[in-house]
Design a protein around this motif. Sequence first.
Motif, mmCIF file in Angstrom:
data_model
loop_
_atom_site.group_PDB
_atom_site.id
_atom_site.type_symbol
_atom_site.label_atom_id
_atom_site.label_comp_id
_atom_site.label_asym_id
_atom_site.label_seq_id
_atom_site.Cartn_x
_atom_site.Cartn_y
_atom_site.Cartn_z
ATOM 1 N N PHE A 12 0.810 -1.207 0.000
ATOM 2 C CA PHE A 12 0.000 0.000 0.000
ATOM 3 C C PHE A 12 0.851 1.268 0.000
ATOM 4 C CE2 PHE A 12 -2.838 -3.014 2.426
ATOM 5 C CZ PHE A 12 -3.743 -3.197 1.398
ATOM 6 N N THR A 13 0.373 2.273 -0.721
ATOM 7 C CA THR A 13 1.024 3.586 -0.741
ATOM 8 C C THR A 13 -0.021 4.653 -0.442
ATOM 9 O OG1 THR A 13 0.635 3.953 -3.105
ATOM 10 C CG2 THR A 13 2.663 2.796 -2.489
ATOM 11 N N TYR A 14 0.453 5.844 -0.068
ATOM 12 C CA TYR A 14 -0.449 6.979 0.163
ATOM 13 C C TYR A 14 0.345 8.266 0.017
ATOM 14 C CZ TYR A 14 1.677 7.278 4.815
ATOM 15 O OH TYR A 14 2.569 7.408 5.848
ATOM 16 N N HIS A 15 -0.353 9.374 -0.220
ATOM 17 C CA HIS A 15 0.295 10.672 -0.393
ATOM 18 C C HIS A 15 0.538 11.298 0.977
ATOM 19 C CE1 HIS A 15 -0.149 10.531 -4.711
ATOM 20 N NE2 HIS A 15 -1.455 10.287 -4.589
ATOM 21 N N LEU A 259 -15.058 1.588 1.568
ATOM 22 C CA LEU A 259 -14.519 0.244 1.373
ATOM 23 C C LEU A 259 -14.825 -0.268 -0.031
ATOM 24 C CD1 LEU A 259 -15.231 -1.613 4.750
ATOM 25 C CD2 LEU A 259 -13.014 -0.946 3.827
ATOM 26 N N GLU A 260 -16.074 -0.066 -0.464
ATOM 27 C CA GLU A 260 -16.459 -0.549 -1.789
ATOM 28 C C GLU A 260 -15.669 0.180 -2.872
ATOM 29 O OE1 GLU A 260 -20.390 -0.861 -4.715
ATOM 30 O OE2 GLU A 260 -20.656 -0.515 -2.568
ATOM 31 N N SER A 261 -15.504 1.489 -2.721
ATOM 32 C CA SER A 261 -14.766 2.262 -3.724
ATOM 33 C C SER A 261 -13.301 1.842 -3.776
ATOM 34 C CB SER A 261 -14.863 3.755 -3.401
ATOM 35 O OG SER A 261 -16.188 4.219 -3.515
ATOM 36 N N THR A 262 -12.696 1.656 -2.597
ATOM 37 C CA THR A 262 -11.286 1.280 -2.550
ATOM 38 C C THR A 262 -11.075 -0.123 -3.089
ATOM 39 O OG1 THR A 262 -10.985 2.695 -0.593
ATOM 40 C CG2 THR A 262 -9.263 1.074 -1.050
ATOM 41 N N GLN A 263 -11.924 -1.043 -2.702
ATOM 42 C CA GLN A 263 -11.785 -2.419 -3.161
ATOM 43 C C GLN A 263 -12.104 -2.561 -4.641
ATOM 44 O OE1 GLN A 263 -14.465 -3.945 -0.203
ATOM 45 N NE2 GLN A 263 -12.822 -4.721 1.092
ATOM 46 N N GLN A 270 -6.796 6.352 -6.547
ATOM 47 C CA GLN A 270 -6.482 5.194 -7.382
ATOM 48 C C GLN A 270 -6.598 5.530 -8.871
ATOM 49 O OE1 GLN A 270 -9.404 2.642 -5.513
ATOM 50 N NE2 GLN A 270 -7.813 1.336 -4.606
ATOM 51 N N ILE A 271 -7.638 6.289 -9.204
ATOM 52 C CA ILE A 271 -7.844 6.644 -10.615
ATOM 53 C C ILE A 271 -6.742 7.567 -11.108
ATOM 54 C CG2 ILE A 271 -9.375 7.884 -12.196
ATOM 55 C CD1 ILE A 271 -11.729 6.877 -10.472
ATOM 56 N N LYS A 272 -6.378 8.571 -10.295
ATOM 57 C CA LYS A 272 -5.350 9.528 -10.696
ATOM 58 C C LYS A 272 -3.979 8.880 -10.828
ATOM 59 C CE LYS A 272 -7.242 13.954 -9.171
ATOM 60 N NZ LYS A 272 -7.044 15.140 -8.275
ATOM 61 N N SER A 273 -3.657 8.013 -9.865
ATOM 62 C CA SER A 273 -2.329 7.389 -9.873
ATOM 63 C C SER A 273 -2.246 6.223 -10.834
ATOM 64 C CB SER A 273 -1.970 6.906 -8.474
ATOM 65 O OG SER A 273 -2.812 5.824 -8.089
ATOM 66 N N THR A 280 -4.782 6.364 -0.531
ATOM 67 C CA THR A 280 -4.808 7.657 0.152
ATOM 68 C C THR A 280 -6.208 7.998 0.661
ATOM 69 O OG1 THR A 280 -3.010 8.470 -1.255
ATOM 70 C CG2 THR A 280 -4.317 10.116 -0.063
ATOM 71 N N ASP A 281 -7.214 7.795 -0.183
ATOM 72 C CA ASP A 281 -8.581 8.148 0.218
ATOM 73 C C ASP A 281 -9.045 7.309 1.404
ATOM 74 O OD1 ASP A 281 -8.519 9.939 -1.815
ATOM 75 O OD2 ASP A 281 -9.921 8.890 -3.122
ATOM 76 N N TRP A 282 -8.707 6.032 1.412
ATOM 77 C CA TRP A 282 -9.063 5.189 2.545
ATOM 78 C C TRP A 282 -8.351 5.661 3.811
ATOM 79 C CZ3 TRP A 282 -11.856 2.181 5.403
ATOM 80 C CH2 TRP A 282 -11.278 1.493 6.467
ATOM 81 N N VAL A 283 -7.078 5.962 3.712
ATOM 82 C CA VAL A 283 -6.311 6.405 4.881
ATOM 83 C C VAL A 283 -6.899 7.706 5.436
ATOM 84 C CG1 VAL A 283 -4.070 7.276 5.669
ATOM 85 C CG2 VAL A 283 -4.181 5.252 4.200
#
Length: 393
Positions: A12-15, A259-263, A270-273, A280-283
């Motif tokens: 996992f990564t995040y900004h 959760l549904e969006s991330t999964q 996710q879309i941008k990267s 990042t959004d989940w975190v």
Amino acid sequence: MYIWQSPNWTKFTYHKAKVEPLLKQVLDNQRQLIGRAADLPEELDLRAQMDSLIQSALKTSEIEGEILNVGSVRSSVARHLGLETSGLTQSQKDLATEQSDSLITLLTDATSNLVKPLTLKQLCDWQSALFPKAATFRNIKTGQLRDEAPMQVVSQTRGREVIHFEAPSRVELSDQMTQFIDWFNAYPQTQVNSASDNIIRAAFAHLWFITLHPFEDGNGRVTRALTDRALAQSEQTSVCFYSLSSVIEQNRKGYYDILESTQGLKTVSQIKSGHGNDVTDWVMWFLTILNQAIEQGLKRIDRVVSKTRFWQQHSQTILSVRQIKVLNRLLDSNGEEFELGINARKYQSIAAVSKATATRDLSDLLSKNCLVQAAGGGRSTRYLLNIYDKVIV
């Protein structure tokens, strides 16, 4: 395509720049809570734990649509912490059930022996504890990983079945669980992570485990217990004064949506990267909820002092069993369920009495200075708890 189908999805990564301000706020509140809790006398320390544990037990089940008996949970928690006389009548002490006892054992085991490695057996035991034989007639596979059937989270929309999420197949589940447990256990062995890393680790652990969905049922509750363990390891204490599950329940729709969006690889990050493992959004969502929980924990410590004063003030007040039950419900709600006070209709529901009895009981509690009347009147008359002329709201 789901997140677990992405290459190296558990890396996992995040900004950091985006997350850092909120993370700092969480850490500041966390330090403040730990410091305030350290100043509590032992008895009040236990009562604050009790309040938090009651909320966690009730709300982690409520998230899954299971409503537990408040008196049963309260009785189980009081007995577990050795607080049998904490405002309970004898009949309330007898309310504990196998289900509530098992759930409290699970929640406390999750935050105990923090340096002991997590095992698959321990996770299976937690899941099994959610379904004691006396508490369910459903044929649920307990104490072991799910079977070969696809694990799907579905709903019905206009007669059409909608698949919100599908977990990894059983074929790869065992290896995935081994990988997760090895990763989770690396922390207590090294303890080299920074305070920030440890909070992020809890967010990753929650998403990772709920995505694996390793059991036939009970995955959400086991995931939240596991997250509590990660946070307890971060704080290096088995004592928790806040309930993450309580705040998740208050934001249940948002919880399932993120959760549904991330999964499903549908978050903005996710879309941008273009990478499924950018969470990042989940975190950010997790940190927001955690911060709310810790802030409620700070309020809980203030309120537990007031709760103790309340029962000290009324130690000689003659009250009926149902009045004690309602007062405990008001005290246990932490100001959330009864923010505007309690009225006769709600009293009827809690105490299971007629409207006339509810009105008499409320008038009696008012005359004994247990309650004060809130602003307003008539059919909307509401009452608030009263402690030394200070109203609990």
